[in-house]
Design a protein around this motif. Structure first.
Motif, mmCIF file in Angstrom:
data_model
loop_
_atom_site.group_PDB
_atom_site.id
_atom_site.type_symbol
_atom_site.label_atom_id
_atom_site.label_comp_id
_atom_site.label_asym_id
_atom_site.label_seq_id
_atom_site.Cartn_x
_atom_site.Cartn_y
_atom_site.Cartn_z
ATOM 1 N N LEU A 15 18.960 -1.131 -5.440
ATOM 2 C CA LEU A 15 18.509 -2.333 -4.731
ATOM 3 C C LEU A 15 18.139 -2.002 -3.287
ATOM 4 O O LEU A 15 17.106 -2.463 -2.785
ATOM 5 C CB LEU A 15 19.598 -3.408 -4.757
ATOM 6 N N ALA A 16 18.949 -1.210 -2.612
ATOM 7 C CA ALA A 16 18.672 -0.885 -1.215
ATOM 8 C C ALA A 16 17.317 -0.202 -1.063
ATOM 9 O O ALA A 16 16.548 -0.509 -0.148
ATOM 10 C CB ALA A 16 19.779 -0.006 -0.648
ATOM 11 N N VAL A 17 17.023 0.725 -1.968
ATOM 12 C CA VAL A 17 15.751 1.439 -1.910
ATOM 13 C C VAL A 17 14.593 0.486 -2.213
ATOM 14 O O VAL A 17 13.546 0.523 -1.553
ATOM 15 C CB VAL A 17 15.757 2.628 -2.885
ATOM 16 N N GLN A 18 14.779 -0.381 -3.204
ATOM 17 C CA GLN A 18 13.725 -1.341 -3.549
ATOM 18 C C GLN A 18 13.398 -2.249 -2.373
ATOM 19 O O GLN A 18 12.222 -2.467 -2.028
ATOM 20 C CB GLN A 18 14.170 -2.201 -4.749
ATOM 21 N N LEU A 19 14.430 -2.798 -1.740
ATOM 22 C CA LEU A 19 14.203 -3.727 -0.638
ATOM 23 C C LEU A 19 13.534 -3.036 0.539
ATOM 24 O O LEU A 19 12.640 -3.603 1.180
ATOM 25 C CB LEU A 19 15.525 -4.360 -0.202
ATOM 26 N N THR A 20 13.955 -1.812 0.830
ATOM 27 C CA THR A 20 13.332 -1.065 1.919
ATOM 28 C C THR A 20 11.857 -0.806 1.625
ATOM 29 O O THR A 20 10.992 -0.918 2.512
ATOM 30 C CB THR A 20 14.067 0.269 2.141
ATOM 31 N N ASP A 21 11.558 -0.470 0.380
ATOM 32 C CA ASP A 21 10.175 -0.200 -0.015
ATOM 33 C C ASP A 21 9.319 -1.459 0.118
ATOM 34 O O ASP A 21 8.199 -1.426 0.651
ATOM 35 C CB ASP A 21 10.144 0.323 -1.443
ATOM 36 N N VAL A 22 9.831 -2.589 -0.366
ATOM 37 C CA VAL A 22 9.073 -3.851 -0.254
ATOM 38 C C VAL A 22 8.825 -4.188 1.216
ATOM 39 O O VAL A 22 7.712 -4.565 1.602
ATOM 40 C CB VAL A 22 9.812 -4.998 -0.964
ATOM 41 N N ARG A 23 9.844 -4.024 2.043
ATOM 42 C CA ARG A 23 9.686 -4.348 3.463
ATOM 43 C C ARG A 23 8.696 -3.401 4.148
ATOM 44 O O ARG A 23 7.835 -3.841 4.922
ATOM 45 C CB ARG A 23 11.042 -4.306 4.170
ATOM 46 N N HIS A 70 6.471 -3.380 -8.445
ATOM 47 C CA HIS A 70 5.080 -3.826 -8.457
ATOM 48 C C HIS A 70 4.692 -4.497 -7.149
ATOM 49 O O HIS A 70 3.588 -4.268 -6.622
ATOM 50 C CB HIS A 70 4.847 -4.801 -9.609
ATOM 51 N N ILE A 71 5.592 -5.321 -6.596
ATOM 52 C CA ILE A 71 5.298 -5.992 -5.327
ATOM 53 C C ILE A 71 5.038 -4.960 -4.227
ATOM 54 O O ILE A 71 4.104 -5.108 -3.426
ATOM 55 C CB ILE A 71 6.457 -6.933 -4.938
ATOM 56 N N ALA A 72 5.850 -3.911 -4.194
ATOM 57 C CA ALA A 72 5.658 -2.858 -3.192
ATOM 58 C C ALA A 72 4.358 -2.101 -3.413
ATOM 59 O O ALA A 72 3.577 -1.879 -2.477
ATOM 60 C CB ALA A 72 6.844 -1.905 -3.218
ATOM 61 N N ARG A 73 4.103 -1.706 -4.648
ATOM 62 C CA ARG A 73 2.886 -0.930 -4.915
ATOM 63 C C ARG A 73 1.634 -1.778 -4.707
ATOM 64 O O ARG A 73 0.580 -1.270 -4.329
ATOM 65 C CB ARG A 73 2.915 -0.381 -6.350
ATOM 66 N N ASN A 74 1.722 -3.079 -4.949
ATOM 67 C CA ASN A 74 0.578 -3.956 -4.702
ATOM 68 C C ASN A 74 0.263 -4.046 -3.220
ATOM 69 O O ASN A 74 -0.914 -4.111 -2.826
ATOM 70 C CB ASN A 74 0.849 -5.343 -5.279
ATOM 71 N N ALA A 75 1.296 -4.053 -2.369
ATOM 72 C CA ALA A 75 1.054 -4.066 -0.921
ATOM 73 C C ALA A 75 0.290 -2.811 -0.508
ATOM 74 O O ALA A 75 -0.668 -2.876 0.275
ATOM 75 C CB ALA A 75 2.369 -4.175 -0.157
ATOM 76 N N ASP A 76 0.717 -1.656 -1.031
ATOM 77 C CA ASP A 76 -0.015 -0.421 -0.754
ATOM 78 C C ASP A 76 -1.456 -0.513 -1.252
ATOM 79 O O ASP A 76 -2.395 -0.091 -0.570
ATOM 80 C CB ASP A 76 0.671 0.758 -1.446
ATOM 81 N N ALA A 77 -1.616 -1.066 -2.453
ATOM 82 C CA ALA A 77 -2.947 -1.136 -3.055
ATOM 83 C C ALA A 77 -3.885 -2.026 -2.244
ATOM 84 O O ALA A 77 -5.060 -1.679 -2.028
ATOM 85 C CB ALA A 77 -2.835 -1.656 -4.485
ATOM 86 N N LEU A 78 -3.392 -3.163 -1.776
ATOM 87 C CA LEU A 78 -4.245 -4.061 -1.000
ATOM 88 C C LEU A 78 -4.497 -3.507 0.398
ATOM 89 O O LEU A 78 -5.568 -3.751 0.978
ATOM 90 C CB LEU A 78 -3.619 -5.456 -0.945
ATOM 91 N N ALA A 79 -3.551 -2.739 0.945
ATOM 92 C CA ALA A 79 -3.824 -2.035 2.199
ATOM 93 C C ALA A 79 -4.939 -1.010 1.978
ATOM 94 O O ALA A 79 -5.830 -0.854 2.823
ATOM 95 C CB ALA A 79 -2.560 -1.351 2.708
ATOM 96 N N ASN A 80 -4.913 -0.328 0.843
ATOM 97 C CA ASN A 80 -5.988 0.600 0.514
ATOM 98 C C ASN A 80 -7.337 -0.111 0.507
ATOM 99 O O ASN A 80 -8.331 0.403 1.043
ATOM 100 C CB ASN A 80 -5.757 1.227 -0.872
ATOM 101 N N VAL A 81 -7.380 -1.286 -0.096
ATOM 102 C CA VAL A 81 -8.626 -2.057 -0.171
ATOM 103 C C VAL A 81 -9.146 -2.356 1.232
ATOM 104 O O VAL A 81 -10.330 -2.165 1.537
ATOM 105 C CB VAL A 81 -8.402 -3.359 -0.958
ATOM 106 N N LEU A 82 -8.261 -2.842 2.101
ATOM 107 C CA LEU A 82 -8.677 -3.190 3.460
ATOM 108 C C LEU A 82 -9.103 -1.966 4.253
ATOM 109 O O LEU A 82 -9.920 -2.067 5.172
ATOM 110 C CB LEU A 82 -7.542 -3.912 4.180
#
Length: 228
Positions: free
Chosen positions: A83-91, A47-59
């Motif tokens: 875990l490795a994939v999750q962390l890379t996605d969040v970053r 969710h944290i990763a997808r929210n970053a994408d979503a707020l970038a979409n807004v901007l």
């Protein structure tokens, strides 16, 4: 006055803190339940990763999410990753959000969030800061609401109080923190009910993270808040 540059710096700091602590997990710990009912820690990171994408979409002037159904499906799809994939996605998605925030723009413009909610672009970085801080707590890695800065807690209570302001399902409320800070929310008509206690508990109650047991209210009865 909203300082989006300050808030973007706070987002970066909060994201690095979250990533550093989440990196101490293993895949079994990632699959364990988070503090959010029905969600694993993997759901929270997704969710944290997808929210970053979503707020970038807004901007960037695009819809925040394709649909409510797509939002939920994306989180479910990504929750079981390693875990490795999750962390890379969040970053990576955090970097995308920062890049979108660095583009020349009118920060006083109105942008559209989920469910048709509108806001000033300059407030989007604080929205992201809140997502990172609160969901870091939701991961259940030892960080709690009391560990969040006074500045963040004060502003998040104000933000949430504004969200509930004028809501016919919420009685008029006067929220008082132990240090004397006061916020008003709920319906505008009628006598305000006093709800008081430590600021982290007020924030937790408003954000749906605590049941309000540490708060004081008339007759000991807190109103039931609708979902955010």
């Amino acid at each position: 006055m909203i300082d989006h540059v300050h808030d973007l710096a706070s987002v970066r700091e909060a994201t690095e803190r979250l990533l550093s602590e989440a990196a101490l997990l293993d895949n079994a710990g990632l699959a364990a339940p988070s503090r959010l009912p029905g969600w694993s820690r993997g759901h929270v990171l997704a969710h944290i990763a997808r929210n970053a994408d979503a707020l970038a979409n807004v901007l960037e002037g695009r819809p925040m999410y394709e649909s409510a159904e797509a939002r939920e499906a994306d989180i479910e799809r990504d929750a079981s990753r390693s875990l490795a994939v999750q962390l890379t996605d969040v970053r990576n998605t955090a970097a995308r959000f920062q890049h979108s925030s660095a583009l020349p723009a009118d920060w006083t413009r109105v942008v559209t969030m989920r469910n048709g909610v509108t806001d000033m672009a300059a407030r989007v970085p604080f929205r992201r800061w809140a997502e990172v801080e609160l969901h870091h707590v939701d991961l259940g890695l030892g960080r709690d609401l009391e560990d969040l800065s006074d500045e963040f807690t004060d502003r998040e209570i104000g933000f949430l109080a504004e969200r509930f302001s004028g809501n016919p399902a919420v009685p008029p409320l006067a929220l008082s923190a132990s240090d004397g800070r006061i916020w008003r929310t709920g319906r505008t008509e009628g006598t305000a009910l006093s709800v008081s206690g430590p600021a982290p508990d007020l924030m937790g109650w408003l954000a749906g993270r605590r049941d309000g047991a540490a708060l004081k209210a008339p007759d000991g009865q807190l109103p039931v808040l609708p979902p955010l």
